[in-house]
Design a protein around this motif. Structure first.
Motif, PDB file in Angstrom:
ATOM      1  N   ALA A 174     -49.974  -2.906 -48.062  1.00 50.89           N
ATOM      2  CA  ALA A 174     -49.463  -1.975 -47.065  1.00 50.89           C
ATOM      3  C   ALA A 174     -50.499  -1.686 -45.986  1.00 50.89           C
ATOM      4  O   ALA A 174     -50.175  -1.652 -44.783  1.00 50.89           O
ATOM      5  CB  ALA A 174     -49.029  -0.675 -47.752  1.00 50.89           C
ATOM      6  N   VAL A 175     -51.759  -1.490 -46.393  1.00 46.63           N
ATOM      7  CA  VAL A 175     -52.820  -1.235 -45.416  1.00 46.63           C
ATOM      8  C   VAL A 175     -53.024  -2.445 -44.514  1.00 46.63           C
ATOM      9  O   VAL A 175     -53.157  -2.316 -43.278  1.00 46.63           O
ATOM     10  CB  VAL A 175     -54.128  -0.854 -46.137  1.00 46.63           C
ATOM     11  CG1 VAL A 175     -55.285  -0.769 -45.151  1.00 46.63           C
ATOM     12  CG2 VAL A 175     -53.965   0.476 -46.867  1.00 46.63           C
ATOM     13  N   PHE A 176     -53.038  -3.640 -45.107  1.00 45.71           N
ATOM     14  CA  PHE A 176     -53.224  -4.858 -44.314  1.00 45.71           C
ATOM     15  C   PHE A 176     -52.085  -5.045 -43.312  1.00 45.71           C
ATOM     16  O   PHE A 176     -52.313  -5.387 -42.140  1.00 45.71           O
ATOM     17  CB  PHE A 176     -53.308  -6.066 -45.249  1.00 45.71           C
ATOM     18  CG  PHE A 176     -53.414  -7.379 -44.520  1.00 45.71           C
ATOM     19  CD1 PHE A 176     -54.613  -7.783 -43.964  1.00 45.71           C
ATOM     20  CD2 PHE A 176     -52.295  -8.205 -44.391  1.00 45.71           C
ATOM     21  CE1 PHE A 176     -54.713  -8.992 -43.292  1.00 45.71           C
ATOM     22  CE2 PHE A 176     -52.379  -9.406 -43.725  1.00 45.71           C
ATOM     23  CZ  PHE A 176     -53.595  -9.806 -43.172  1.00 45.71           C
ATOM     24  N   ASN A 177     -50.835  -4.823 -43.748  1.00 44.92           N
ATOM     25  CA  ASN A 177     -49.700  -4.965 -42.835  1.00 44.92           C
ATOM     26  C   ASN A 177     -49.757  -3.934 -41.709  1.00 44.92           C
ATOM     27  O   ASN A 177     -49.451  -4.248 -40.546  1.00 44.92           O
ATOM     28  CB  ASN A 177     -48.389  -4.825 -43.609  1.00 44.92           C
ATOM     29  CG  ASN A 177     -48.121  -6.004 -44.516  1.00 44.92           C
ATOM     30  OD1 ASN A 177     -48.659  -7.091 -44.303  1.00 44.92           O
ATOM     31  ND2 ASN A 177     -47.305  -5.800 -45.529  1.00 44.92           N
ATOM     32  N   ALA A 178     -50.156  -2.698 -42.045  1.00 39.03           N
ATOM     33  CA  ALA A 178     -50.255  -1.664 -41.005  1.00 39.03           C
ATOM     34  C   ALA A 178     -51.321  -2.021 -39.974  1.00 39.03           C
ATOM     35  O   ALA A 178     -51.100  -1.892 -38.760  1.00 39.03           O
ATOM     36  CB  ALA A 178     -50.559  -0.310 -41.646  1.00 39.03           C
ATOM     37  N   LEU A 179     -52.486  -2.487 -40.447  1.00 41.96           N
ATOM     38  CA  LEU A 179     -53.540  -2.883 -39.510  1.00 41.96           C
ATOM     39  C   LEU A 179     -53.110  -4.082 -38.670  1.00 41.96           C
ATOM     40  O   LEU A 179     -53.407  -4.145 -37.465  1.00 41.96           O
ATOM     41  CB  LEU A 179     -54.818  -3.210 -40.277  1.00 41.96           C
ATOM     42  CG  LEU A 179     -55.520  -2.031 -40.962  1.00 41.96           C
ATOM     43  CD1 LEU A 179     -56.729  -2.507 -41.747  1.00 41.96           C
ATOM     44  CD2 LEU A 179     -55.938  -0.979 -39.933  1.00 41.96           C
ATOM     45  N   THR A 180     -52.418  -5.029 -39.284  1.00 43.11           N
ATOM     46  CA  THR A 180     -51.928  -6.193 -38.532  1.00 43.11           C
ATOM     47  C   THR A 180     -50.959  -5.779 -37.439  1.00 43.11           C
ATOM     48  O   THR A 180     -51.037  -6.257 -36.298  1.00 43.11           O
ATOM     49  CB  THR A 180     -51.248  -7.187 -39.487  1.00 43.11           C
ATOM     50  OG1 THR A 180     -52.170  -7.577 -40.516  1.00 43.11           O
ATOM     51  CG2 THR A 180     -50.780  -8.417 -38.742  1.00 43.11           C
ATOM     52  N   VAL A 181     -50.047  -4.878 -37.774  1.00 46.30           N
ATOM     53  CA  VAL A 181     -49.085  -4.403 -36.773  1.00 46.30           C
ATOM     54  C   VAL A 181     -49.795  -3.669 -35.639  1.00 46.30           C
ATOM     55  O   VAL A 181     -49.467  -3.853 -34.456  1.00 46.30           O
ATOM     56  CB  VAL A 181     -48.026  -3.500 -37.447  1.00 46.30           C
ATOM     57  CG1 VAL A 181     -47.188  -2.777 -36.407  1.00 46.30           C
ATOM     58  CG2 VAL A 181     -47.129  -4.333 -38.341  1.00 46.30           C
ATOM     59  N   LEU A 182     -50.783  -2.845 -35.978  1.00 49.75           N
ATOM     60  CA  LEU A 182     -51.518  -2.124 -34.939  1.00 49.75           C
ATOM     61  C   LEU A 182     -52.247  -3.079 -33.991  1.00 49.75           C
ATOM     62  O   LEU A 182     -52.190  -2.932 -32.766  1.00 49.75           O
ATOM     63  CB  LEU A 182     -52.508  -1.153 -35.582  1.00 49.75           C
ATOM     64  CG  LEU A 182     -51.924   0.110 -36.219  1.00 49.75           C
ATOM     65  CD1 LEU A 182     -53.021   0.919 -36.895  1.00 49.75           C
ATOM     66  CD2 LEU A 182     -51.226   0.970 -35.171  1.00 49.75           C
TER      67      LEU A 182
END
Length: 364
Positions: A174-182
């Motif tokens: 979840a953290v990796f996906n959030a950072l990728t989206v940002l």
């Protein structure tokens, strides 16, 4: 005329330095079958590649969607005199602040409340035993003892999240996906104008002006939808926060953020957030829980018939039936992400139908 001797047709010349070409083999059935099989294999490989990269493609689409939605805020700051780079920085810092506030408001209450729940399980079991029907079933099947042992033994958490390793993988993912989206949103936001120009250059010159006008209108509609949806969700979160504080419901800020976040989901999101907040209200007292249910029911009617139409009036012009169909189809194809993207995509399709398809039908 006699047939050429062997090797005569292959004599090099200035016109054909490697010899005269032979007869074309396009009509050869072997070549035709091989070419067809190669095309099928290529199509199958492309489908498999898209399926394998579906999670990455979803992140890219979500990032582009957010960038288009944030672009009106950037252009608004540009209209006030800020350079585009400074405007992007201000908007992006605001997005990061919202994500940070959400995490700080959600994680500590969830941790504390989970520990409190496990610690108070014996009390809840005792309260259930006071109910005659539950007590009769418990005497027959020992349901409450098994439930208490299951929750307090640790099997509950391990099966829910696949153990400590599975829970860690969920958090890291979840953290990796959030950072990728940002990061992708930042890149898309910075290069949105150049991406539009590049896309419009792919259209023939004779149709480029009309295509650019339609494309800008579609992008404005998507941006208006995202901005309007965020405003509606913000109003829902603020109203929920003040109501829960007034009713002395614990974790008011976390619950308000959950209501605001789930309110972004079409059709069912508002019921999910209201259900969670009302459930916490019932833990306070049955009266508080009932008041929460009444409040969210009344607020939902106000949002559906007054707040949302007033905010969305100038952003997305989509008939109600098309809105429901778009959200349902998008949700069936891509889940929550598809439900979020369904409505602006339906608006874009309807715009193309009105401006392109229907005029051609009238001329035919």
């Amino acid at each position: 005329m006699s047939d050429p001797t062997p090797g005569e047709g292959r004599t090099p010349s200035s016109e054909f330095p490697f010899g005269r070409p032979g007869r074309p083999i396009r009509g050869n059935p072997f070549v035709f079958g091989f070419t067809g099989a190669l095309g099928v294999l290529t199509a199958w490989w492309l489908v498999q590649a898209v399926v394998s990269a579906s999670s990455v493609l979803i992140l890219i689409v979500v990032s582009l969607f957010l960038a288009i939605g944030l672009n009106p805020a950037v252009e608004g700051l540009q209209a006030r005199g800020l350079p585009r780079l400074a405007a992007i920085t201000v908007v992006f810092l605001g997005v990061i602040a919202v994500f940070t506030a959400f995490g700080l408001a959600i994680v500590p209450p969830l941790t504390t409340q989970s520990a409190d729940f496990v610690r108070k399980v014996p009390l809840y079991v005792q309260q259930l035993q006071d109910n005659p029907l539950i007590r009769d079933l418990d005497q027959r099947f020992q349901l409450l003892d098994k439930l208490q042992q299951y929750v307090t033994s640790g099997d509950f958490g391990s099966q829910m999240f696949g153990g400590v390793l599975g829970f860690g993988q969920v958090i890291i993912g979840a953290v990796f996906n959030a950072l990728t989206v940002l990061v992708l949103t930042l890149y898309f936001l910075g290069s949105l104008n150049s991406l539009k120009r590049m896309a419009y250059r792919l259209v023939p010159r004779s149709r480029r002006t009309r295509a650019s006008l339609l494309g800008d209108k579609i992008i404005d509609s998507i941006g208006g939808y995202v901005g309007g949806n965020l405003i509606v969700s913000l109003i829902a979160g603020v109203a929920t926060f003040f109501f829960l504080v007034l009713m002395e419901v614990p974790y008011a800020l976390a619950l308000a953020l959950i209501v605001a976040l789930t309110d972004l989901i079409p059709l069912v999101g508002a019921f999910i957030g209201a259900g969670l907040a009302s459930l916490v209200g019932f833990f306070v007292s049955p009266t508080v829980g009932l008041v929460c249910v009444v409040f969210f029911t009344i607020y939902q009617q106000i949002e559906n018939y007054w707040i949302a139409p007033s905010v969305m009036r100038s952003s997305v012009d989509v008939p109600p039936l098309a809105t429901i169909v778009g959200a349902l189809l998008g949700g069936a194809l891509l889940g929550v992400v598809g439900a979020l993207l369904g409505i602006p995509l339906v608006a874009a399709i309807l715009l193309i139908v009105r401006e392109v398809v229907l005029p051609k039908q009238e001329q035919a």
